[in-house]
Design a protein around this motif. Structure first.
Motif, mmCIF file in Angstrom:
data_model
loop_
_atom_site.group_PDB
_atom_site.id
_atom_site.type_symbol
_atom_site.label_atom_id
_atom_site.label_comp_id
_atom_site.label_asym_id
_atom_site.label_seq_id
_atom_site.Cartn_x
_atom_site.Cartn_y
_atom_site.Cartn_z
ATOM 1 N N GLY A 66 0.726 -1.208 -0.158
ATOM 2 C CA GLY A 66 0.105 0.080 -0.161
ATOM 3 C C GLY A 66 0.781 1.167 -0.044
ATOM 4 N N ARG A 67 0.322 2.380 0.450
ATOM 5 C CA ARG A 67 0.867 3.520 0.624
ATOM 6 C C ARG A 67 1.276 4.060 1.606
ATOM 7 N NH1 ARG A 67 1.454 4.923 -4.356
ATOM 8 N NH2 ARG A 67 1.981 7.009 -4.268
ATOM 9 N N VAL A 68 2.627 4.664 1.909
ATOM 10 C CA VAL A 68 3.059 4.919 3.096
ATOM 11 C C VAL A 68 3.654 6.531 2.979
ATOM 12 C CG1 VAL A 68 4.870 4.825 5.163
ATOM 13 C CG2 VAL A 68 3.419 2.861 4.378
ATOM 14 N N ALA A 69 3.206 7.596 3.420
ATOM 15 C CA ALA A 69 3.967 8.958 3.206
ATOM 16 C C ALA A 69 3.902 9.208 1.582
ATOM 17 C CB ALA A 69 5.241 9.009 3.958
ATOM 18 N N GLY A 70 2.903 8.854 1.100
ATOM 19 C CA GLY A 70 2.685 9.186 -0.239
ATOM 20 C C GLY A 70 3.341 8.152 -1.411
ATOM 21 N N ARG A 71 3.855 7.183 -0.546
ATOM 22 C CA ARG A 71 5.033 6.428 -1.728
ATOM 23 C C ARG A 71 4.434 4.941 -1.509
ATOM 24 N NH1 ARG A 71 10.782 7.992 0.398
ATOM 25 N NH2 ARG A 71 9.735 9.058 1.943
ATOM 26 N N GLY A 72 4.093 4.142 -2.655
ATOM 27 C CA GLY A 72 4.097 2.753 -2.710
ATOM 28 C C GLY A 72 5.045 2.079 -2.015
ATOM 29 N N VAL A 73 4.592 1.126 -0.960
ATOM 30 C CA VAL A 73 5.641 0.190 -0.425
ATOM 31 C C VAL A 73 5.062 -1.288 -0.247
ATOM 32 C CG1 VAL A 73 6.432 -0.190 1.901
ATOM 33 C CG2 VAL A 73 6.164 2.071 1.160
ATOM 34 N N VAL A 74 5.799 -2.134 -0.448
ATOM 35 C CA VAL A 74 5.574 -3.756 -0.349
ATOM 36 C C VAL A 74 6.760 -4.294 0.837
ATOM 37 C CG1 VAL A 74 5.566 -5.849 -1.491
ATOM 38 C CG2 VAL A 74 4.760 -3.894 -2.791
ATOM 39 N N THR A 75 5.965 -4.893 1.658
ATOM 40 C CA THR A 75 6.597 -5.570 2.704
ATOM 41 C C THR A 75 6.453 -6.923 2.802
ATOM 42 O OG1 THR A 75 6.861 -3.618 4.132
ATOM 43 C CG2 THR A 75 7.149 -5.641 5.191
ATOM 44 N N LEU A 76 7.573 -7.811 2.677
ATOM 45 C CA LEU A 76 7.440 -9.331 2.532
ATOM 46 C C LEU A 76 8.014 -9.952 3.782
ATOM 47 C CD1 LEU A 76 8.593 -9.916 -1.104
ATOM 48 C CD2 LEU A 76 6.106 -9.479 -0.498
ATOM 49 N N GLU A 77 7.154 -10.853 4.215
ATOM 50 C CA GLU A 77 7.895 -11.546 5.393
ATOM 51 C C GLU A 77 8.397 -12.964 4.940
ATOM 52 O OE1 GLU A 77 6.163 -13.945 9.205
ATOM 53 O OE2 GLU A 77 4.784 -12.225 8.594
ATOM 54 N N LEU A 78 9.761 -12.998 4.988
ATOM 55 C CA LEU A 78 10.397 -14.025 4.252
ATOM 56 C C LEU A 78 10.024 -15.521 5.063
ATOM 57 C CD1 LEU A 78 13.762 -12.590 3.583
ATOM 58 C CD2 LEU A 78 11.680 -12.745 2.189
ATOM 59 N N GLY A 113 8.316 10.423 -6.031
ATOM 60 C CA GLY A 113 8.399 9.940 -4.641
ATOM 61 C C GLY A 113 9.715 9.226 -3.996
ATOM 62 N N THR A 114 10.679 9.510 -4.477
ATOM 63 C CA THR A 114 11.893 8.751 -4.225
ATOM 64 C C THR A 114 12.926 9.765 -3.607
ATOM 65 O OG1 THR A 114 13.651 7.266 -4.683
ATOM 66 C CG2 THR A 114 12.971 8.728 -6.439
ATOM 67 N N HIS A 115 13.912 9.164 -2.670
ATOM 68 C CA HIS A 115 14.820 9.982 -2.124
ATOM 69 C C HIS A 115 16.109 10.029 -2.706
ATOM 70 C CE1 HIS A 115 15.648 5.988 -0.333
ATOM 71 N NE2 HIS A 115 16.838 6.118 -0.293
ATOM 72 N N CYS A 116 16.151 9.474 -4.004
ATOM 73 C CA CYS A 116 17.399 9.306 -4.922
ATOM 74 C C CYS A 116 17.415 10.489 -5.926
ATOM 75 C CB CYS A 116 17.454 7.994 -5.536
ATOM 76 S SG CYS A 116 17.360 6.511 -4.894
ATOM 77 N N ALA A 117 18.542 10.846 -6.269
ATOM 78 C CA ALA A 117 18.549 11.956 -7.212
ATOM 79 C C ALA A 117 17.989 11.659 -8.641
ATOM 80 C CB ALA A 117 20.144 12.254 -7.505
ATOM 81 N N ILE A 118 18.161 10.006 -8.765
ATOM 82 C CA ILE A 118 17.797 9.748 -10.165
ATOM 83 C C ILE A 118 16.635 8.684 -9.709
ATOM 84 C CG2 ILE A 118 19.740 10.118 -11.447
ATOM 85 C CD1 ILE A 118 20.438 7.278 -11.399
ATOM 86 N N PRO A 119 15.890 8.091 -10.593
ATOM 87 C CA PRO A 119 14.770 6.989 -10.163
ATOM 88 C C PRO A 119 15.593 5.764 -9.694
ATOM 89 C CG PRO A 119 14.275 7.944 -12.498
ATOM 90 C CD PRO A 119 15.345 8.442 -11.912
ATOM 91 N N CYS A 120 14.937 5.226 -8.593
ATOM 92 C CA CYS A 120 15.745 4.149 -7.840
ATOM 93 C C CYS A 120 14.724 3.423 -7.221
ATOM 94 C CB CYS A 120 16.661 4.483 -6.874
ATOM 95 S SG CYS A 120 16.122 5.289 -5.329
#
Length: 182
Positions: A66-78, A113-120
């Motif tokens: 879902g979204r966290v602070a306007g960014r899409g996030v996926v969390t996986l439990e290994l 929506g990323t903290h990188c200077a280029i897409p990451c």
């Protein structure tokens, strides 16, 4: 890192799957903070243009998509590890509770929506509240010893053949190791 956690990571079968393929350039490596609340980089930033498919690095259950602070996030439990991997910014194609296989596409890199200077893609790893280096999930390449550049080949061949019966370590190397071991 705690000994039990190190042992757990060594027991995990290393994955050959990077979150994005082919293996991307690393824009910023994992830089653990000196204390839990200090500055640091709690993951790895991988160069990935928007629309790049994001893959599960291991068999897992989707803990969050879902979204966290306007960014899409996926969390996986290994599966059966207590470890979680995180991926952002990602437009998820999976939902919470889904079971995923190693290499399965779980979403795609979102524009902006990323903290990188280029897409990451920011890829993280956690056990509980402790951040870990996600590279620990990737295959461990065994070290190879290479000869010194100024050592003649005949010396190398002689040293390699000078093993004691029942040992694969040349006796000259064993003696050196024994003499320097406290």
């Amino acid at each position: 890192m705690h000994k039990a956690l190190c042992a757990l990571l060594l027991l995990l079968p290393p994955t050959a799957t990077w979150p994005v393929t082919p293996r991307p350039p690393v824009l910023r490596p994992y830089e653990p903070p000196p204390t839990p609340y200090a500055a640091g980089h709690r993951g790895v930033d991988l160069s990935a243009p928007p629309g790049t498919p994001v893959r599960a690095v291991s068999r897992a259950r989707v803990a969050f998509a879902g979204r966290v602070a306007g960014r899409g996030v996926v969390t996986l439990e290994l599966t059966a590890t207590g470890l979680h991997t995180t991926y952002e910014p990602v437009r998820p194609t999976v939902s919470g509770g889904d079971e995923v296989e190693e290499g399965q596409i779980i979403g795609e890199v979102e524009p902006g929506g990323t903290h990188c200077a280029i897409p990451c893609l920011h890829w993280g790893l956690k056990q509980g509240d402790t951040y870990l280096n996600p590279w620990s999930l990737l295959p461990r390449t065994p070290p190879r010893l290479l000869p010194y550049l100024d050592t003649p080949r005949s010396t190398i061949a002689t040293a390699a053949s000078a093993t004691t019966p029942g040992s694969s370590t040349p006796s000259s190397i064993r003696r050196t190791a024994e003499s320097t071991t406290p």
